[in-house]
Design a protein around this motif. Sequence first.
Motif, PDB file in Angstrom:
ATOM      1  N   TYR A  37     -11.183   2.597  -3.811  1.00 57.41           N
ATOM      2  CA  TYR A  37      -9.864   1.410  -3.801  1.00 57.41           C
ATOM      3  C   TYR A  37     -10.984   0.306  -3.862  1.00 57.41           C
ATOM      4  O   TYR A  37      -9.492  -0.461  -4.195  1.00 57.41           O
ATOM      5  N   SER A  74      -7.195   4.141   2.218  1.00 58.50           N
ATOM      6  CA  SER A  74      -7.444   3.168   1.436  1.00 58.50           C
ATOM      7  C   SER A  74      -8.560   2.090   1.897  1.00 58.50           C
ATOM      8  O   SER A  74      -9.411   1.609   1.527  1.00 58.50           O
ATOM      9  N   SER A 111       1.139  -1.153  -0.111  1.00 55.43           N
ATOM     10  CA  SER A 111      -0.188  -0.150   0.060  1.00 55.43           C
ATOM     11  C   SER A 111       1.366   0.999  -0.199  1.00 55.43           C
ATOM     12  O   SER A 111       0.222   2.544   0.308  1.00 55.43           O
ATOM     13  N   THR A 120      -0.959  -5.239  -4.415  1.00 53.45           N
ATOM     14  CA  THR A 120      -2.518  -5.044  -3.481  1.00 53.45           C
ATOM     15  C   THR A 120      -4.134  -6.309  -4.357  1.00 53.45           C
ATOM     16  O   THR A 120      -4.640  -6.269  -3.147  1.00 53.45           O
ATOM     17  N   ARG A 121      -3.391  -6.451  -4.704  1.00 52.88           N
ATOM     18  CA  ARG A 121      -4.410  -7.634  -5.825  1.00 52.88           C
ATOM     19  C   ARG A 121      -4.481  -8.822  -5.513  1.00 52.88           C
ATOM     20  O   ARG A 121      -4.645  -9.869  -6.139  1.00 52.88           O
ATOM     21  N   ARG A 154      -5.660  10.064  -1.118  1.00 56.03           N
ATOM     22  CA  ARG A 154      -4.299  10.721  -1.087  1.00 56.03           C
ATOM     23  C   ARG A 154      -3.576  10.423  -2.244  1.00 56.03           C
ATOM     24  O   ARG A 154      -3.580  11.002  -2.729  1.00 56.03           O
ATOM     25  N   GLU A 209      -3.666   3.462  -6.982  1.00 56.61           N
ATOM     26  CA  GLU A 209      -3.849   4.662  -5.614  1.00 56.61           C
ATOM     27  C   GLU A 209      -4.162   5.518  -6.175  1.00 56.61           C
ATOM     28  O   GLU A 209      -4.598   7.046  -5.550  1.00 56.61           O
ATOM     29  N   GLU A 212     -11.041  -1.888  -6.932  1.00 57.85           N
ATOM     30  CA  GLU A 212      -9.654  -1.625  -8.173  1.00 57.85           C
ATOM     31  C   GLU A 212      -8.332  -1.464  -7.307  1.00 57.85           C
ATOM     32  O   GLU A 212      -7.705  -2.225  -8.378  1.00 57.85           O
ATOM     33  N   LYS A 213      -8.384  -1.220  -6.009  1.00 62.63           N
ATOM     34  CA  LYS A 213      -6.540  -1.285  -5.744  1.00 62.63           C
ATOM     35  C   LYS A 213      -5.916  -0.418  -6.149  1.00 62.63           C
ATOM     36  O   LYS A 213      -4.744  -1.135  -6.722  1.00 62.63           O
ATOM     37  N   ASN A 227      -3.902 -10.833  -3.033  1.00 65.35           N
ATOM     38  CA  ASN A 227      -4.593 -10.003  -1.695  1.00 65.35           C
ATOM     39  C   ASN A 227      -6.080 -11.185  -0.902  1.00 65.35           C
ATOM     40  O   ASN A 227      -6.600 -10.986  -0.116  1.00 65.35           O
TER      41      ASN A 227
END
Lengths: 460, 425
Positions: free
Chosen positions: B32, B26, A72, A92-93, B43, B38, B35-36, A95
């Motif tokens: 977010y 987040s 992150s 992040t995917r 932020r 940024e 889709e994750k 997860n």
Amino acid sequence: MLKEEIIRQLEEIVGKGSILTKKEDLATYAYDGTTTWAHPPDVVVMPTTAAQVSQILKLANENLIPVTPRGSGTNISGGSVPVRGGIVVCTTRMNRVLEINKANLTATVEPGVVLQDFNNLLAKENLFYPPDPQSFLSCTVGGTVAENSGGPLCIKYGVTKQYVLGLEVVLPDGYVLNIGGSTVKNRTGYDLVPLFTGSEGTLGIITKVTLRLIPKPAARRTIMAIFDDITLASSVVSTILANGIVPAKIEFVDNFVIRRIEEKMKIGLPVDAKTMLLIDADGSVAAVESEAAHILEFLQSGGAEVARLAKDEDEANMYWKARSAGFAAVYGAARTVIAEDVTVPRDKLAEFVKKLEGISRKFGFQIVLIGHAGDGNIHPSVFTNSREKEELDRLQDTLTAIFEAALELGGTLSGEHGIGLEKKRLLSRALDPMAITLMQRIKALFDPNNIMNPDKIWES
Amino acid sequence: MSKALLTEIRKYESDTEQCMKCGFCSFVCPVYQEEKIEAGVARGKNELVKAVLAGELELTRDLADRLYKCTACMACTETCPAKAVVPRLVVAARADLVSQIGLRFPYGLVYRHILSNRKMMGRLVSAASLFQSLIMPATNGRVRHMPDFLSGLTKGRQIPSLAKKPLRRLTPEIIRPSSGTPVTRIGYFSGCVNEFVSPHIGLKTIDFLVRNRVEVVMPRAQGCCGAAVFLGGGDFVTGRLVADSNVAAFNDVDYVVTDCATCACALEEYPRFLADTPERKEAYVRFAGKVRHTTQFLIDVLDLPASAFRTSPLVEGKRLTWHDPCHLNRHLGAKQQPRQILNSLENTRFIEMPNSDRCCGMGGQFSLLNPELSIKIGDKKVESIASTEADIVVTACPGCQFQLIDGLGRAEKPQTVMNLMELLG
């Protein structure tokens, strides 16, 4: 800039929806949680399997493209900033929580699982994973392993490295390596697991983690104490520990933070007080009651102006909320706030605070303290404005002085944030030169082409 | 592009420095979470705006796409330790985008010529309502595919059909309590949905208010609240036209009451975003001070006792759950008022759903620009609703209502969606 052909191949590996190449996206992968470091990557890929990660690293290795792993991006060392551009591999995917094994007290997760999501799942099973970096709402488990993160609970429960039993790691040449396992005891040759725990993404990319869990403590009590004298507060902390009581947390804030908390929350704190301690005891109901009573006694006999045992969960939550509010107030107080991470032995806390007061006077920066008294990691936070060149130079001198003061007292350069970019200029002064040489040799062994998160940890 | 042209975002320059990049946003950002990516989260958006202010990025269409990808649910701000209000920054950036690169087709047309002109909209909507039954089959017996002028943008989603007659043709301009002196005089702001889609809810509210000794005026000169125009679209120029006419229409009332959480929020935001002259500032501030959502008005202003809320026979014996509209819950801060009303209803059972305050994914224009994402966010809400095993999900925002009807319908869940006012007898 990367060749079109590389981008095309990366897209083939991860799929069209999992690659970012537009500058408007790249700009948002240029930073981490630090204030001063930023550099955009050339491309961001978001793989979903270890096989994809393996193909990405193979491609990067063959073409000598720098790779920066990122969860992150909440680390505060510059560790996930792609200083040389290249590829950001964002986990992040990845997860999924693959297994929670209540009988073996272990869990296996993918690196992109957010710590708080993991904690929520565990809570349903009455299980507990203690490492608690304060970015828990956003940080990924993979990131906490790579940074060997800790938090307030480490005084009693230790940091991440005490919980990592097994790892799947993709090495820079694409090999998918499995190390460790799911047993608490595991004495099979060199233990390679802790090499990756805290490696800051310089040796490979973690794609699976097996963690040790503990049963959730049945009870918790919170005690708030106010001191007019930091030396008294510090010696009470030593007294509590010396009497065989290990609280779950002993948090520390200074007068600046006390004032901000009182302004915001009006909970009746004496605004002239120098120090507030916030202490949690946890465990079985009987043990917690007795520990809390003892802690209260030590605080009162040790000179606390105020010592309050929270009567219920609401009052306890109020104190912890106040602590969070204090944290926010510190960050909102100046344009740039540099949270130092030096750590001193617990019995040197008071002495260290005195030295910090001197440093603040000498360099003209306000330094506020909000950290963990239980482990000597009190995060001196320097208020500044990094846009002014003159201030920036003076700031570097201030940070060096803080580090030197900690070192004189037998402390360390970083307690929990890691080295990354932020502290590498001081690394050679914190370590035996041979230790750095060995680290560099290990790095070269795993990553001969130096593609994994280059330019981090030590000066090249 | 010259930095000097960034008039609106520059007003928030110091706010952009509030973010300490902890990334807590987040965890709660609905975009977010799906889709994750940024750039989807506060932020990331804050950093993009900072880069624009620093001259490192330009306000391009690609940047616009990222800034528009926000439901404005404000969950980020609520969670933010430093209380950075990125959704405001996003609105300001949209405004600068509009003045730099214009509105994208067909929104420019819709904002400038349809939403800002209630007569024109009325004519279009009436025409649409005549034809809808000819061309659109009823879905699941309770909803239709919306045949409106934005039909190309609804992507086959299930949306309530248009009413035969708009609210203004069903109610007089001034309605006085039958006896006694009125306790106060309010202007009822109908909003596009209660005006054209569900006038029966507007009638219900007006009737309830009158029975509680409120004099209700329904000014004919009122128009669209402007949420889609200036908050969603960043068209501040048209936004001011809309605001000026609404302010004038509601000049002589004590309160401006609306059943639509989004409208209430947009009306309250006139001073912040649209006041470009001292005169407007003064007029908008005075107007915004009078704005209340119905739930706020009933509880905070009229201070009605539980006994004032009688249960409609339609919902006797039903299990109810509540969806917090973001505009009501976080923007207006009304968390407890609707619950107080729900808990007053005898012969019903109120069940809190998990994450009742999580955005449903509607977000007005957000769902038009990002239909698939909006559906995914909505599906999470549907899971929450279904887990309560309630009969009815109650809310107080037409936008949310559309989204919930669509989501529950697609998932073939048994729950029906009702506006809070429909529950009252």
